[in-house]
Design a protein around this motif. Structure first.
Motif, mmCIF file in Angstrom:
data_model
loop_
_atom_site.group_PDB
_atom_site.id
_atom_site.type_symbol
_atom_site.label_atom_id
_atom_site.label_comp_id
_atom_site.label_asym_id
_atom_site.label_seq_id
_atom_site.Cartn_x
_atom_site.Cartn_y
_atom_site.Cartn_z
ATOM 1 N N LEU A 87 29.154 2.540 22.242
ATOM 2 C CA LEU A 87 29.229 1.110 21.291
ATOM 3 C C LEU A 87 30.436 0.817 20.708
ATOM 4 N N SER A 88 31.093 1.846 19.995
ATOM 5 C CA SER A 88 32.196 1.624 19.243
ATOM 6 C C SER A 88 33.419 1.284 20.135
ATOM 7 N N ALA A 89 33.387 1.887 21.478
ATOM 8 C CA ALA A 89 34.448 1.477 22.559
ATOM 9 C C ALA A 89 33.995 0.040 23.072
ATOM 10 N N ARG A 90 33.035 -0.468 23.226
ATOM 11 C CA ARG A 90 32.609 -1.674 23.768
ATOM 12 C C ARG A 90 32.967 -2.804 22.598
ATOM 13 N N ILE A 91 32.721 -2.363 21.351
ATOM 14 C CA ILE A 91 33.230 -3.132 20.178
ATOM 15 C C ILE A 91 34.531 -3.447 20.276
ATOM 16 N N ARG A 92 35.412 -2.288 20.308
ATOM 17 C CA ARG A 92 36.690 -2.363 20.131
ATOM 18 C C ARG A 92 37.344 -3.110 21.164
ATOM 19 N N ARG A 93 37.058 -3.099 22.429
ATOM 20 C CA ARG A 93 37.349 -3.918 23.340
ATOM 21 C C ARG A 93 36.924 -5.261 23.536
ATOM 22 N N LEU A 94 36.326 -5.710 22.485
ATOM 23 C CA LEU A 94 35.361 -6.894 22.597
ATOM 24 C C LEU A 94 34.525 -6.869 23.812
ATOM 25 N N GLY A 95 33.823 -6.052 24.262
ATOM 26 C CA GLY A 95 32.979 -6.059 25.437
ATOM 27 C C GLY A 95 31.703 -5.956 25.035
ATOM 28 N N TYR A 96 31.293 -5.896 23.747
ATOM 29 C CA TYR A 96 30.024 -5.721 23.130
ATOM 30 C C TYR A 96 29.232 -7.154 23.250
ATOM 31 N N ARG A 97 28.134 -7.260 23.751
ATOM 32 C CA ARG A 97 27.413 -8.537 23.962
ATOM 33 C C ARG A 97 26.040 -8.119 23.441
ATOM 34 N N PRO A 98 25.558 -8.852 22.280
ATOM 35 C CA PRO A 98 23.922 -8.711 21.974
ATOM 36 C C PRO A 98 23.108 -9.223 22.834
ATOM 37 N N LEU A 99 21.980 -8.529 23.138
ATOM 38 C CA LEU A 99 20.881 -8.750 23.948
ATOM 39 C C LEU A 99 20.180 -10.214 23.388
ATOM 40 N N PRO A 100 19.277 -10.896 24.226
ATOM 41 C CA PRO A 100 18.601 -12.107 23.542
ATOM 42 C C PRO A 100 17.654 -11.297 22.582
ATOM 43 N N VAL A 101 17.081 -12.301 21.503
ATOM 44 C CA VAL A 101 16.068 -11.608 20.751
ATOM 45 C C VAL A 101 14.807 -12.044 21.109
ATOM 46 N N ARG A 102 13.751 -10.781 20.892
ATOM 47 C CA ARG A 102 12.469 -10.973 21.453
ATOM 48 C C ARG A 102 11.951 -12.066 20.204
ATOM 49 N N ARG A 103 11.325 -13.034 20.795
ATOM 50 C CA ARG A 103 10.509 -13.941 19.702
ATOM 51 C C ARG A 103 9.125 -13.581 19.571
ATOM 52 N N THR A 104 8.726 -13.496 18.553
ATOM 53 C CA THR A 104 7.225 -13.521 18.450
ATOM 54 C C THR A 104 6.571 -14.552 17.374
ATOM 55 N N ASP A 105 5.335 -14.935 17.224
ATOM 56 C CA ASP A 105 5.055 -15.820 16.402
ATOM 57 C C ASP A 105 4.027 -14.991 15.317
ATOM 58 N N ILE A 106 4.206 -14.938 13.883
ATOM 59 C CA ILE A 106 3.562 -14.320 12.874
ATOM 60 C C ILE A 106 2.513 -15.318 12.401
ATOM 61 N N PRO A 107 1.142 -15.009 12.441
ATOM 62 C CA PRO A 107 0.234 -15.994 11.657
ATOM 63 C C PRO A 107 0.223 -16.053 10.257
ATOM 64 N N LYS A 108 0.471 -17.364 9.728
ATOM 65 C CA LYS A 108 0.361 -17.348 8.153
ATOM 66 C C LYS A 108 -0.987 -17.598 7.910
ATOM 67 N N GLY A 109 -1.137 -17.737 6.484
ATOM 68 C CA GLY A 109 -2.631 -17.657 6.141
ATOM 69 C C GLY A 109 -3.317 -19.132 6.269
ATOM 70 N N ASP A 110 -2.638 -20.183 6.477
ATOM 71 C CA ASP A 110 -3.156 -21.404 6.684
ATOM 72 C C ASP A 110 -3.443 -21.935 8.037
ATOM 73 N N GLY A 111 -3.129 -20.692 9.008
ATOM 74 C CA GLY A 111 -3.289 -21.282 10.339
ATOM 75 C C GLY A 111 -2.082 -21.667 11.230
ATOM 76 N N ARG A 112 -1.105 -21.674 10.472
ATOM 77 C CA ARG A 112 -0.068 -21.996 11.073
ATOM 78 C C ARG A 112 0.749 -20.638 11.326
ATOM 79 N N TYR A 113 1.942 -20.870 12.337
ATOM 80 C CA TYR A 113 2.552 -19.541 12.565
ATOM 81 C C TYR A 113 4.183 -19.669 12.192
ATOM 82 N N ARG A 114 4.716 -18.401 11.804
ATOM 83 C CA ARG A 114 6.023 -18.343 11.469
ATOM 84 C C ARG A 114 6.639 -17.582 12.476
ATOM 85 N N PRO A 115 7.884 -18.139 13.219
ATOM 86 C CA PRO A 115 8.586 -17.231 14.172
ATOM 87 C C PRO A 115 9.417 -16.347 13.590
ATOM 88 N N LEU A 116 9.341 -15.155 14.438
ATOM 89 C CA LEU A 116 10.176 -14.130 14.038
ATOM 90 C C LEU A 116 10.862 -13.447 15.356
#
Length: 191
Positions: free
Chosen positions: A67-96
């Motif tokens: 990981l250190s070597a990839r960051i150093r040579r600018l080769g580090y690429r973050p992966l996509p973020v896994r999205r999920t919805d968390i229910p709120k108390g009022d029936g709506r959802y909050r994205p996470l």
């Protein structure tokens, strides 16, 4: 906090107008990445890669060096973020968003570096997302100011989403001159 980051904070406090450059070596430091590994909660949900802290602990030294070597040579690429919805108390959802474990390490390390630089800039009355401070601390301070101080206004604001935030200086100017509400209660030197 590591001694390098502690020195950074002390320098930022002593020389507030200093511009910090060349921070990359601190980001790809394997020992700093190891500290970020140790700081991670092993019970958090995995990201798109399905990796948890226990999984990453196997062969940790080699993983951190890679990981250190990839960051150093600018080769580090973050992966996509896994999205999920968390229910709120009022029936709506909050994205996470749930980042991959490796991305958490890089985010934590970068956050610690930036925190070391910027923490001295914050006023004592600022509580949001700061180390050793919480919403409960902010509420205690508000109760203290209301009880003992000369408070004229209490303002509650809730940002519902990115579309409700003013992004242009023009909109900020017109909003601030139109509302004329003193946001700071004077406890931090503001008006």
């Amino acid at each position: 906090m590591t001694s390098t980051l502690e020195r950074f904070t002390l320098m930022a406090r002593a020389e507030p107008h200093t511009r910090f450059t060349s921070l990359m070596d601190m980001l790809f430091d394997p020992e700093g990445l190891r500290e970020s590994f140790e700081r991670q909660n092993g019970r958090k949900a995995p990201g798109v890669d399905g990796v948890r802290k226990d999984d990453d602990a196997v062969g940790l030294d080699a993983r951190l060096e890679d990981l250190s070597a990839r960051i150093r040579r600018l080769g580090y690429r973050p992966l996509p973020v896994r999205r999920t919805d968390i229910p709120k108390g009022d029936g709506r959802y909050r994205p996470l968003g749930v980042p991959s474990f490796e991305d958490r390490l890089v985010q934590d390390r970068l956050g610690r570096i930036l925190q070391a630089i910027w923490e001295p800039e914050f006023r004592d009355c600022s509580f949001g997302f700061r180390p050793g401070r919480s919403a409960h601390d902010a509420l205690r301070r508000v109760a203290e100011v209301i009880t003992n101080g000369r408070t004229q206004w209490v303002v509650e604001a809730d940002i519902k989403g990115p579309s409700t935030i003013c992004h242009t200086p023009t909109s900020w100017t017109s909003w601030s001159t139109a509302s004329a509400i003193p946001i700071c209660c004077g406890s931090c030197g503001g008006s």
